[in-house]
Design a protein around this motif. Sequence first.
Motif, PDB file in Angstrom:
ATOM      1  N   VAL A  29      -3.031  -0.571   7.927  1.00  0.00           N
ATOM      2  CA  VAL A  29      -2.140  -1.486   7.464  1.00  0.00           C
ATOM      3  C   VAL A  29      -1.284  -1.799   9.127  1.00  0.00           C
ATOM      4  CG1 VAL A  29      -1.559  -0.621   5.221  1.00  0.00           C
ATOM      5  CG2 VAL A  29       0.317  -0.231   7.003  1.00  0.00           C
ATOM      6  N   HIS A  30      -0.919  -3.206   8.773  1.00  0.00           N
ATOM      7  CA  HIS A  30      -0.049  -3.703   9.952  1.00  0.00           C
ATOM      8  C   HIS A  30       1.272  -3.446  10.071  1.00  0.00           C
ATOM      9  CE1 HIS A  30       1.431  -6.963  12.890  1.00  0.00           C
ATOM     10  NE2 HIS A  30       0.178  -6.960  13.251  1.00  0.00           N
ATOM     11  N   CYS A  42       7.534  -8.098  23.050  1.00  0.00           N
ATOM     12  CA  CYS A  42       6.746  -7.326  22.881  1.00  0.00           C
ATOM     13  C   CYS A  42       5.833  -7.807  21.668  1.00  0.00           C
ATOM     14  CB  CYS A  42       7.495  -6.020  22.186  1.00  0.00           C
ATOM     15  SG  CYS A  42       8.198  -6.206  20.370  1.00  0.00           S
ATOM     16  N   THR A  43       4.638  -7.057  21.477  1.00  0.00           N
ATOM     17  CA  THR A  43       3.820  -7.274  20.129  1.00  0.00           C
ATOM     18  C   THR A  43       3.736  -6.238  19.286  1.00  0.00           C
ATOM     19  OG1 THR A  43       1.786  -6.450  21.177  1.00  0.00           O
ATOM     20  CG2 THR A  43       2.115  -8.574  21.977  1.00  0.00           C
ATOM     21  N   SER A  44       3.119  -6.418  18.249  1.00  0.00           N
ATOM     22  CA  SER A  44       2.925  -5.112  17.549  1.00  0.00           C
ATOM     23  C   SER A  44       2.103  -4.157  18.098  1.00  0.00           C
ATOM     24  CB  SER A  44       2.346  -5.522  16.065  1.00  0.00           C
ATOM     25  OG  SER A  44       1.136  -6.179  16.309  1.00  0.00           O
ATOM     26  N   ALA A  45       1.410  -4.498  19.030  1.00  0.00           N
ATOM     27  CA  ALA A  45       0.438  -3.337  19.811  1.00  0.00           C
ATOM     28  C   ALA A  45       1.431  -2.391  20.770  1.00  0.00           C
ATOM     29  CB  ALA A  45      -0.620  -4.016  20.592  1.00  0.00           C
ATOM     30  N   ASN A  46       2.549  -3.159  21.207  1.00  0.00           N
ATOM     31  CA  ASN A  46       3.060  -2.360  22.405  1.00  0.00           C
ATOM     32  C   ASN A  46       4.543  -2.246  22.040  1.00  0.00           C
ATOM     33  OD1 ASN A  46       4.412  -4.780  22.892  1.00  0.00           O
ATOM     34  ND2 ASN A  46       3.000  -4.987  24.888  1.00  0.00           N
ATOM     35  N   ALA A  47       5.286  -2.540  20.989  1.00  0.00           N
ATOM     36  CA  ALA A  47       6.447  -2.601  20.554  1.00  0.00           C
ATOM     37  C   ALA A  47       7.321  -0.978  20.802  1.00  0.00           C
ATOM     38  CB  ALA A  47       6.774  -3.060  19.113  1.00  0.00           C
ATOM     39  N   ASN A  81      -7.230 -13.064  15.578  1.00  0.00           N
ATOM     40  CA  ASN A  81      -7.962 -12.384  14.613  1.00  0.00           C
ATOM     41  C   ASN A  81      -7.922 -13.020  13.195  1.00  0.00           C
ATOM     42  OD1 ASN A  81      -9.223 -10.320  16.323  1.00  0.00           O
ATOM     43  ND2 ASN A  81      -7.232  -9.357  16.319  1.00  0.00           N
ATOM     44  N   TYR A  82      -6.889 -13.709  12.906  1.00  0.00           N
ATOM     45  CA  TYR A  82      -6.562 -14.311  11.559  1.00  0.00           C
ATOM     46  C   TYR A  82      -7.332 -15.588  11.378  1.00  0.00           C
ATOM     47  CZ  TYR A  82      -2.886 -10.762  11.207  1.00  0.00           C
ATOM     48  OH  TYR A  82      -2.286  -9.459  11.067  1.00  0.00           O
ATOM     49  N   GLN A  83      -7.792 -16.143  12.392  1.00  0.00           N
ATOM     50  CA  GLN A  83      -8.758 -17.512  12.278  1.00  0.00           C
ATOM     51  C   GLN A  83      -9.630 -17.306  11.315  1.00  0.00           C
ATOM     52  OE1 GLN A  83      -7.635 -20.541  14.002  1.00  0.00           O
ATOM     53  NE2 GLN A  83      -5.764 -19.432  13.618  1.00  0.00           N
ATOM     54  N   VAL A 105      -0.864   2.957  10.919  1.00  0.00           N
ATOM     55  CA  VAL A 105      -0.315   1.597  10.894  1.00  0.00           C
ATOM     56  C   VAL A 105      -0.579   1.045  12.643  1.00  0.00           C
ATOM     57  CG1 VAL A 105       2.032   0.407  10.968  1.00  0.00           C
ATOM     58  CG2 VAL A 105       1.625   2.754   9.666  1.00  0.00           C
ATOM     59  N   LEU A 106      -1.072  -0.208  12.436  1.00  0.00           N
ATOM     60  CA  LEU A 106      -1.812  -0.441  13.807  1.00  0.00           C
ATOM     61  C   LEU A 106      -1.769  -2.063  14.036  1.00  0.00           C
ATOM     62  CD1 LEU A 106      -5.251   1.262  13.006  1.00  0.00           C
ATOM     63  CD2 LEU A 106      -3.615   1.887  14.705  1.00  0.00           C
ATOM     64  N   SER A 107      -1.735  -2.515  15.070  1.00  0.00           N
ATOM     65  CA  SER A 107      -1.741  -4.004  15.316  1.00  0.00           C
ATOM     66  C   SER A 107      -3.065  -4.380  14.937  1.00  0.00           C
ATOM     67  CB  SER A 107      -1.795  -4.280  16.800  1.00  0.00           C
ATOM     68  OG  SER A 107      -2.684  -3.720  17.465  1.00  0.00           O
ATOM     69  N   THR A 108      -3.664  -5.773  14.888  1.00  0.00           N
ATOM     70  CA  THR A 108      -4.958  -6.157  14.644  1.00  0.00           C
ATOM     71  C   THR A 108      -5.907  -5.511  15.751  1.00  0.00           C
ATOM     72  OG1 THR A 108      -4.580  -8.348  15.723  1.00  0.00           O
ATOM     73  CG2 THR A 108      -4.054  -8.105  13.312  1.00  0.00           C
ATOM     74  N   GLY A 109      -5.578  -5.840  16.823  1.00  0.00           N
ATOM     75  CA  GLY A 109      -6.503  -5.002  18.053  1.00  0.00           C
ATOM     76  C   GLY A 109      -6.584  -3.637  17.682  1.00  0.00           C
ATOM     77  N   GLY A 110      -5.621  -2.922  17.446  1.00  0.00           N
ATOM     78  CA  GLY A 110      -5.795  -1.421  17.015  1.00  0.00           C
ATOM     79  C   GLY A 110      -6.770  -1.196  15.929  1.00  0.00           C
ATOM     80  N   MET A 111      -6.674  -2.093  14.740  1.00  0.00           N
ATOM     81  CA  MET A 111      -7.558  -2.193  13.639  1.00  0.00           C
ATOM     82  C   MET A 111      -9.077  -2.275  14.071  1.00  0.00           C
ATOM     83  SD  MET A 111      -5.533  -4.116  10.710  1.00  0.00           S
ATOM     84  CE  MET A 111      -4.074  -3.536   9.961  1.00  0.00           C
ATOM     85  N   ILE A 112      -9.043  -3.103  14.881  1.00  0.00           N
ATOM     86  CA  ILE A 112     -10.464  -3.322  15.456  1.00  0.00           C
ATOM     87  C   ILE A 112     -11.160  -2.058  16.037  1.00  0.00           C
ATOM     88  CG2 ILE A 112     -12.047  -4.556  17.252  1.00  0.00           C
ATOM     89  CD1 ILE A 112     -11.071  -6.283  14.555  1.00  0.00           C
ATOM     90  N   ARG A 113     -10.328  -1.492  16.641  1.00  0.00           N
ATOM     91  CA  ARG A 113     -10.798  -0.151  17.631  1.00  0.00           C
ATOM     92  C   ARG A 113     -10.922   0.919  16.582  1.00  0.00           C
ATOM     93  NH1 ARG A 113      -7.237  -2.646  21.169  1.00  0.00           N
ATOM     94  NH2 ARG A 113      -5.450  -1.579  20.373  1.00  0.00           N
ATOM     95  N   TYR A 114     -10.137   0.924  15.543  1.00  0.00           N
ATOM     96  CA  TYR A 114      -9.909   1.979  14.591  1.00  0.00           C
ATOM     97  C   TYR A 114     -11.374   2.013  13.778  1.00  0.00           C
ATOM     98  CZ  TYR A 114      -7.804   5.033  10.904  1.00  0.00           C
ATOM     99  OH  TYR A 114      -7.643   6.161  10.195  1.00  0.00           O
ATOM    100  N   ALA A 115     -11.663   0.820  13.487  1.00  0.00           N
ATOM    101  CA  ALA A 115     -12.656   0.645  12.426  1.00  0.00           C
ATOM    102  C   ALA A 115     -14.076   1.116  13.276  1.00  0.00           C
ATOM    103  CB  ALA A 115     -12.838  -0.647  12.136  1.00  0.00           C
TER     104      ALA A 115
END
Length: 303
Positions: A196-197, A127-132, A25-27, A211-221
Amino acid sequence: MNTDNVAAKIRALAKEKNAVILAHNYQLGEVQDIADFVGDSLELSQKAAASGAKIIVFCGVHFMAETAAIIAPGSRVLLPDAHAGCPMADMITVAGLRRMKEQLPGRPVVCYVNSTAEVKAESDICCTSANAVKVVESIPNPEVIFVPDQYLGYYVQQQTDKRIHFWPGYCPTHARILPEHILELKAEHPNAKAMVHPECRPEVAAVADAVLSTGGMIRYAKNPAYNEFIVGTEMGIIHRLRKENPGKKFYPVSEQAVCPNMKLITLEKVLYTLETEQPEVKVPESVAEKARLAIERMLELKG
């Protein structure tokens, strides 16, 4: 050669070579647009494992390509710029982790995927930020070692009763985001939701709405109740947020929230990588075997 021509050549060559293109998502936006799949590190790990492709072109940073090479051993993994590293991953060494394990015997090691294959191999589970939070909660032991991101570790600590021993690593890009950035934008846009991440400082997370992973931000939006968002993470995600949510407004929290490593990959480099099938990312099997166990334990978690 213009951007459209380069993109067309990339798509044709990827099809010809049975290659899948994954982009974080940061590319850069133009790189995201030619990818088969765009996502956060957990989503991309899952796609890599399931791809079955002969070649995986990983548009991200080195540890992500390493992870793909470990869990998709039947594929060749290419990283369009060999210099695309991660400062956070460089903040922890195998020797340092081993010392920490000696000082805290019996504590399982939870390793954020933003780390080298060698560090993953010294860990019990990734873990990732999404499932830590889910990963830490899955461990029976009341205490865990969490490496290398202290801010993600602190965020997890707020969600669990377990005692967490942190490694003092951090993401320089997220560390540049300060609470006053959020508060100033909230004052300017009172109806905006601040997301925020969890790699951000704790005082930044404290003033956010989510406070969300980038995938979480995509869904939240995509929540129809909200139309304006303050985005506290690397600015590359703004491209996808705007693309998938026309009519909604997204305010980057800081013009300084740019990861120079993520921006090293360009369309021209993706094309060159497909043409030459270089540079390839390989992990020695002695390391990959141990690291694979930690990654697979993460991927096997349900829910």
